[in-house]
Write a protein that holds these residues in place. Structure first.
Motif, PDB file in Angstrom:
ATOM      1  N   SER A   1       0.837  -1.190   0.000  1.00 51.69           N
ATOM      2  CA  SER A   1       0.000   0.000   0.000  1.00 51.69           C
ATOM      3  C   SER A   1       0.877   1.246   0.000  1.00 51.69           C
ATOM      4  O   SER A   1       2.053   1.188   0.278  1.00 51.69           O
ATOM      5  CB  SER A   1      -0.920  -0.004   1.209  1.00 51.69           C
ATOM      6  OG  SER A   1      -0.149   0.018   2.378  1.00 51.69           O
ATOM      7  N   GLY A   2       0.263   2.376  -0.279  1.00 52.92           N
ATOM      8  CA  GLY A   2       0.984   3.635  -0.294  1.00 52.92           C
ATOM      9  C   GLY A   2       1.005   4.244  -1.682  1.00 52.92           C
ATOM     10  O   GLY A   2       0.314   3.801  -2.590  1.00 52.92           O
ATOM     11  N   ARG A   3       1.809   5.252  -1.833  1.00 53.34           N
ATOM     12  CA  ARG A   3       1.916   6.009  -3.085  1.00 53.34           C
ATOM     13  C   ARG A   3       2.552   5.154  -4.183  1.00 53.34           C
ATOM     14  O   ARG A   3       3.597   4.544  -3.976  1.00 53.34           O
ATOM     15  CB  ARG A   3       2.769   7.248  -2.814  1.00 53.34           C
ATOM     16  CG  ARG A   3       2.981   8.121  -4.009  1.00 53.34           C
ATOM     17  CD  ARG A   3       3.875   9.293  -3.612  1.00 53.34           C
ATOM     18  NE  ARG A   3       4.323  10.039  -4.763  1.00 53.34           N
ATOM     19  CZ  ARG A   3       3.744  11.130  -5.207  1.00 53.34           C
ATOM     20  NH1 ARG A   3       2.702  11.616  -4.569  1.00 53.34           N
ATOM     21  NH2 ARG A   3       4.210  11.754  -6.269  1.00 53.34           N
ATOM     22  N   ARG A   4       1.895   5.101  -5.345  1.00 50.11           N
ATOM     23  CA  ARG A   4       2.427   4.388  -6.503  1.00 50.11           C
ATOM     24  C   ARG A   4       2.417   5.339  -7.690  1.00 50.11           C
ATOM     25  O   ARG A   4       1.366   5.843  -8.069  1.00 50.11           O
ATOM     26  CB  ARG A   4       1.595   3.139  -6.793  1.00 50.11           C
ATOM     27  CG  ARG A   4       1.738   2.080  -5.720  1.00 50.11           C
ATOM     28  CD  ARG A   4       1.001   0.794  -6.070  1.00 50.11           C
ATOM     29  NE  ARG A   4      -0.385   0.930  -6.483  1.00 50.11           N
ATOM     30  CZ  ARG A   4      -1.412   1.005  -5.651  1.00 50.11           C
ATOM     31  NH1 ARG A   4      -1.227   0.991  -4.363  1.00 50.11           N
ATOM     32  NH2 ARG A   4      -2.643   1.102  -6.108  1.00 50.11           N
ATOM     33  N   GLU A   5       3.581   5.576  -8.237  1.00 49.28           N
ATOM     34  CA  GLU A   5       3.707   6.461  -9.394  1.00 49.28           C
ATOM     35  C   GLU A   5       3.673   5.623 -10.664  1.00 49.28           C
ATOM     36  O   GLU A   5       4.416   4.659 -10.793  1.00 49.28           O
ATOM     37  CB  GLU A   5       5.022   7.235  -9.324  1.00 49.28           C
ATOM     38  CG  GLU A   5       5.100   8.166  -8.140  1.00 49.28           C
ATOM     39  CD  GLU A   5       6.462   8.840  -8.020  1.00 49.28           C
ATOM     40  OE1 GLU A   5       7.450   8.315  -8.559  1.00 49.28           O
ATOM     41  OE2 GLU A   5       6.505   9.889  -7.372  1.00 49.28           O
TER      42      GLU A   5
ATOM     43  N   SER B   1      -3.694   0.230 -14.452  1.00 49.95           N
ATOM     44  CA  SER B   1      -3.303   0.193 -13.046  1.00 49.95           C
ATOM     45  C   SER B   1      -2.783  -1.191 -12.693  1.00 49.95           C
ATOM     46  O   SER B   1      -3.346  -2.198 -13.100  1.00 49.95           O
ATOM     47  CB  SER B   1      -4.515   0.522 -12.169  1.00 49.95           C
ATOM     48  OG  SER B   1      -4.194   0.309 -10.825  1.00 49.95           O
TER      49      SER B   1
ATOM     50  N   GLY C   1      -6.625   1.207  -6.034  1.00 44.27           N
ATOM     51  CA  GLY C   1      -6.264   2.432  -5.335  1.00 44.27           C
ATOM     52  C   GLY C   1      -7.118   3.593  -5.777  1.00 44.27           C
ATOM     53  O   GLY C   1      -8.079   3.435  -6.536  1.00 44.27           O
TER      54      GLY C   1
ATOM     55  N   LYS D   1      -4.765  10.011  -7.107  1.00 45.58           N
ATOM     56  CA  LYS D   1      -4.442  11.181  -6.281  1.00 45.58           C
ATOM     57  C   LYS D   1      -3.965  12.356  -7.120  1.00 45.58           C
ATOM     58  O   LYS D   1      -4.229  13.504  -6.800  1.00 45.58           O
ATOM     59  CB  LYS D   1      -3.376  10.837  -5.231  1.00 45.58           C
ATOM     60  CG  LYS D   1      -3.865   9.889  -4.162  1.00 45.58           C
ATOM     61  CD  LYS D   1      -4.932  10.547  -3.320  1.00 45.58           C
ATOM     62  CE  LYS D   1      -5.361   9.678  -2.170  1.00 45.58           C
ATOM     63  NZ  LYS D   1      -6.370  10.277  -1.353  1.00 45.58           N
ATOM     64  N   GLU D   2      -3.209  12.059  -8.197  1.00 40.58           N
ATOM     65  CA  GLU D   2      -2.659  13.128  -9.041  1.00 40.58           C
ATOM     66  C   GLU D   2      -2.641  12.664 -10.490  1.00 40.58           C
ATOM     67  O   GLU D   2      -2.415  11.495 -10.770  1.00 40.58           O
ATOM     68  CB  GLU D   2      -1.213  13.458  -8.629  1.00 40.58           C
ATOM     69  CG  GLU D   2      -1.033  13.873  -7.193  1.00 40.58           C
ATOM     70  CD  GLU D   2       0.449  13.943  -6.789  1.00 40.58           C
ATOM     71  OE1 GLU D   2       1.324  14.054  -7.669  1.00 40.58           O
ATOM     72  OE2 GLU D   2       0.718  13.844  -5.580  1.00 40.58           O
TER      73      GLU D   2
ATOM     74  N   VAL E   1      -0.499   9.369 -10.210  1.00 41.51           N
ATOM     75  CA  VAL E   1      -0.125   8.872  -8.883  1.00 41.51           C
ATOM     76  C   VAL E   1      -1.363   8.243  -8.253  1.00 41.51           C
ATOM     77  O   VAL E   1      -2.433   8.860  -8.216  1.00 41.51           O
ATOM     78  CB  VAL E   1       0.424   9.996  -7.974  1.00 41.51           C
ATOM     79  CG1 VAL E   1       0.683   9.490  -6.571  1.00 41.51           C
ATOM     80  CG2 VAL E   1       1.681  10.597  -8.585  1.00 41.51           C
TER      81      VAL E   1
ATOM     82  N   GLU F   1      -2.886   5.930  -4.804  1.00 42.37           N
ATOM     83  CA  GLU F   1      -2.623   5.668  -3.381  1.00 42.37           C
ATOM     84  C   GLU F   1      -3.649   4.690  -2.863  1.00 42.37           C
ATOM     85  O   GLU F   1      -4.779   4.656  -3.286  1.00 42.37           O
ATOM     86  CB  GLU F   1      -2.660   6.956  -2.602  1.00 42.37           C
ATOM     87  CG  GLU F   1      -1.853   6.897  -1.327  1.00 42.37           C
ATOM     88  CD  GLU F   1      -1.689   8.285  -0.739  1.00 42.37           C
ATOM     89  OE1 GLU F   1      -2.545   8.679   0.068  1.00 42.37           O
ATOM     90  OE2 GLU F   1      -0.720   8.951  -1.137  1.00 42.37           O
TER      91      GLU F   1
END
Length: 168
Positions: A97-101, A141, A145, A148-149, A166, A168
């Protein structure tokens, strides 16, 4: 020294053992099958000599996630050391989990953005379409998630490695 990795490609896991045997030469075992690969860094990616055939590979990396273009075919996978894969399996987690670019694997032009900030996406959900080498490629993807951006818009040129979206 042999290093062992686990590649997660969609819902399939593949064990990869890599042993350096020369300056650019590697003995690679993929699911029990041995190959010798001469790997050299070139502009935009790698040049791999496998079984007498040369393969030019374009790749972009975001943490453990790789986006590879080989012979006009796109592959996306997560590559973990054997230790990290074992720990993730013990946690019962397929995704970190967390931010994925999400990054561009090669230069191209954005044709369409298929999501907007705040959208929830599932694995394999289309995020955007990029035209590269006269082919349209849908960027999907790797996991579930929230968007986010979004760093691009239709008509914009992008470079390899540039952040597109981005999650998340």
């Amino acid at each position: 020294m042999v290093r062992t990795f686990v590649a997660k490609l969609e819902d399939r896991e593949v064990t990869i053992e890599v042993e350096p045997v020369g300056p650019s030469l590697y003995r690679v075992r993929i699911d029990g099958e041995d190959r010798e690969i001469d790997a050299r860094t070139v502009a935009g990616g790698l040049s791999l000599l496998i079984g007498g055939r040369n393969h030019e590979v374009s790749l972009a990396r975001a943490a453990d996630d790789f986006d590879v273009l080989l012979e006009n075919r796109r592959f996306r996978f997560r590559l973990l050391t054997e230790d990290r894969a074992r720990r993730a399996a013990a946690r019962g987690s397929r995704e970190v989990s967390g931010r994925r670019e999400v990054k561009a694997s090669m230069p191209g032009k954005v044709i369409a953005v298929l999501v907007k900030v705040g959208d929830r996406v599932e694995p394999k959900h289309g995020l955007l379409v990029i035209e590269a080498m006269k082919m349209e490629n849908e960027i999907k993807s790797q996991g579930a998630g929230e968007v986010k951006e979004i760093h691009v818009e239709p008509g914009r040129a992008v470079e390899a490695g540039e952040i597109l979206v981005v999650l998340e």
